[in-house]
Write an enzyme that holds these catalytic residues in place. Structure first.
Site, PDB file in Angstrom:
ATOM      1  N   GLU A 196      -0.110   2.516  -4.335  1.00 25.21           N
ATOM      2  CA  GLU A 196      -0.573   3.324  -3.204  1.00 25.21           C
ATOM      3  C   GLU A 196      -2.086   3.285  -3.091  1.00 25.21           C
ATOM      4  OE1 GLU A 196      -0.582   4.770  -0.084  1.00 25.21           O
ATOM      5  OE2 GLU A 196       1.276   5.714  -0.748  1.00 25.21           O
ATOM      6  N   ASP A 247      -4.307   1.732  -0.018  1.00 23.91           N
ATOM      7  CA  ASP A 247      -5.192   2.578   0.787  1.00 23.91           C
ATOM      8  C   ASP A 247      -6.634   2.075   0.777  1.00 23.91           C
ATOM      9  OD1 ASP A 247      -3.108   4.228   1.478  1.00 23.91           O
ATOM     10  OD2 ASP A 247      -3.557   5.768  -0.011  1.00 23.91           O
ATOM     11  N   SER A 253       2.468   4.610   4.610  1.00 25.54           N
ATOM     12  CA  SER A 253       1.281   4.509   3.759  1.00 25.54           C
ATOM     13  C   SER A 253       0.419   3.332   4.182  1.00 25.54           C
ATOM     14  CB  SER A 253       1.688   4.328   2.290  1.00 25.54           C
ATOM     15  OG  SER A 253       2.351   5.465   1.800  1.00 25.54           O
TER      16      SER A 253
END
Length: 532
Positions: free
Chosen positions: A250, A254, A447
């Site tokens: 994640e 990002d 995401s």
């Protein structure tokens, strides 16, 4: 009874010291909402005339009578509290279980989360003392159980990793690159205004790796220096350890799709550690950090969320009011909508549709997912629907009514017709190429969508600031009510978000609870932003 997934393990030790947070009744939340819409709605005399930290705080600052009543009550019982926010509407106090049980007429017990084995001390109900009625709003953490994020990017298997190198901005739906996104959403602006920056939140021991970012830039953005980095802010013992065993999917996603998309915009990684005692996986501490910041990031992206029912109504509303304060100060708060279609943050069994928080907060911008090209279509993982806590806000009331009318009764009883609709917008969310452990991986989920949309906004902010104008701030009234802005969004009209044994909602003309208003066209949004 305890929420699903938790089992009771007996009474908490009477000597165990609780770190409690007390939310005092806010003085003027309606005034806060009015002030937010004043600075966020085109045509308002105060449009983009943002408030200072102190001016925003005054709307939620408790009345002096409330402060005195709560502090006097604590003192009488041998305790003192510490303010946690600029407004002083949250106080922190430590007290043993035995005293908390007595003062709040409750019984704190130990609950174990079946999947993780994590123990938490919570109660199923509590009472606010009669003398504090109208002064004390929330005692936390009490009835809201730990809410580890359910939004997690899916990592594709080896057979799906058809690696497509950077290739003249072309888009291949099986392997998304930054150049593809910059081409698809028409943003090639390189930022130069150093005071404009983009915040990326990180939780649950998710750490980006500088070496993976460098490899990512060499492979997918060779026009950007591979030494380009991000800064780190630590909350609750958060860190960013570097090493082959420390990479977080994640966090890498990002960071790589903010640094790699918002060219030239400084990126700050807000690393929230395991010592978070806020009972919301660090979300509360994060938003309080931003509130206390004199110059918070103008854009913040969060790829985390949980099912709305996991958070108490009063706590959700308080958190959302904190987001509203940031909006009045010119901050764009952007959240992934979730990856479970109508079944919530992740695919789950359900008999009614499951909204996702914080995506349902009306004072943030929620981002759903699309897939494919020419045309883009809704990704079936894209969470969307209607809040069971927040009513439909005025800025989207006509669009929500139009969509619900078009359902002609389909799914009646499975969702709240009077709730805030989400998501607000969307962006590509499948088959993103990232570098993990030095190797290329493919990941999917909202995401991917949230940092992509946030990068568009951060780049727009750079252009506005460089022209002597203010940032975009809270986006939704501008997105929903400005004709030129709505024309700058590419409407997604096909696809759906199945779940709960249904086909879910369908994308269609105009706003829909799968892809929102659609995907961004930076060039046209830039023109729309410059009109004011």
């Amino acid at each position: 009874s305890a929420p699903s997934g938790f089992t009771l393990n007996g009474s908490a030790s009477p000597d165990h010291v609780l770190n409690l947070r007390l939310a005092l009744v806010q003085s003027n939340p309606q005034g806060l909402e009015d002030a937010l819409y004043d600075v966020s709605t085109p045509g308002s005399p105060k449009f983009r005339q943002y408030l200072t930290k102190a001016e925003a705080a005054q709307y939620v600052a408790p009345a002096a009578d409330s402060v005195n009543a709560v502090n006097s009550w604590l003192s009488e019982n041998g305790f003192s509290a510490t303010p946690m926010t600029p407004a002083g509407d949250w106080l922190s106090v430590q007290m043993p279980v035995s005293k908390a049980n007595e003062l709040f007429n409750t019984e704190f017990q130990v609950y174990t989360h079946k999947e993780t084995g994590m123990n938490s001390i919570r109660t199923l109900e509590y009472s606010i003392p009669a003398e504090l009625s109208g002064h004390l709003d929330i005692v936390h953490p009490t009835v809201t159980f730990p809410t580890p994020s359910l939004i997690k990017p899916r990592v594709h298997n080896a057979q799906e990793r058809a690696i497509v190198r950077r290739d003249s901005n072309s888009c291949n739906e099986t392997a998304i690159t930054p150049d593809c996104l910059r081409s698809q959403y028409v943003f090639t602006h390189n930022a130069s205004f150093t005071a404009n920056y983009l915040g990326v939140t990180g939780y649950q021991d998710q750490w980006p790796q500088q070496s993976d970012l460098s490899t990512f830039l060499k492979q997918f953005r060779p026009d950007v220096s591979s030494s380009t980095n991000y800064t780190v802010v630590s909350l609750d013992g958060g860190s960013d350890p570097q090493g082959p065993d420390e990479a977080g999917t994640e966090a890498n996603l990002d960071i790589q799709y903010t640094v790699g998309l918002a060219t030239g915009v400084p990126v700050e990684f807000i690393s929230v550690g395991d010592s978070a005692a806020d009972g919301l996986d660090g979300w509360l501490d994060t938003i309080n950090y931003l509130l206390n910041h004199d110059s918070p990031p103008q854009t913040v992206t969060t790829s985390y969320g949980a099912n709305e029912k996991q958070v108490s109504r009063s706590l959700a509303m308080n958190y959302c009011n904190a987001a509203a304060q940031l909006g009045t100060r010119g901050v764009s708060m952007i959240f992934a909508s979730g990856d479970g279609g109508v079944s919530g943050a992740q695919n789950s069994e359900c008999t009614t549709f499951v909204p996702v928080f914080p995506a349902t907060c009306p004072y943030i911008t929620s981002v759903g997912a699309t897939t494919k090209f020419q045309p883009e279509v809704a990704a079936n993982l894209s969470s969307g629907g209607f809040s069971n806590i927040f009513p439909v806000p005025s800025y989207q009331s006509s669009q929500v009514k139009s969509y619900i009318d078009g359902l002609n009764g389909t799914y009646d009883g499975l969702y709240n017709k009077t709730g805030r609709g989400f998501p607000d917008v969307s962006a590509q969310g499948t088959h993103f190429q990232i570098v993990q452990y030095g190797k290329t991986e493919l990941v999917s989920g909202t995401s991917c969508s949230s940092p992509t949309f946030a990068s568009v906004i951060a780049t727009l902010n750079d252009k506005l600031l460089s022209s002597g104008k203010n940032t975009l701030g809270f986006l939704n009234p501008w997105l929903y009510t400005s004709p030129s802005t709505m024309n700058a969004m590419t409407d997604i009209t096909s696809g759906s978000n199945p779940g709960c044994g249904t086909n879910g909602f369908s994308a269609g003309t105009g706003w829909d609870p799968v892809t929102g208003l659609g995907t961004p066209n930076y060039f046209q949004l830039s023109a729309a932003a410059g009109e004011y």
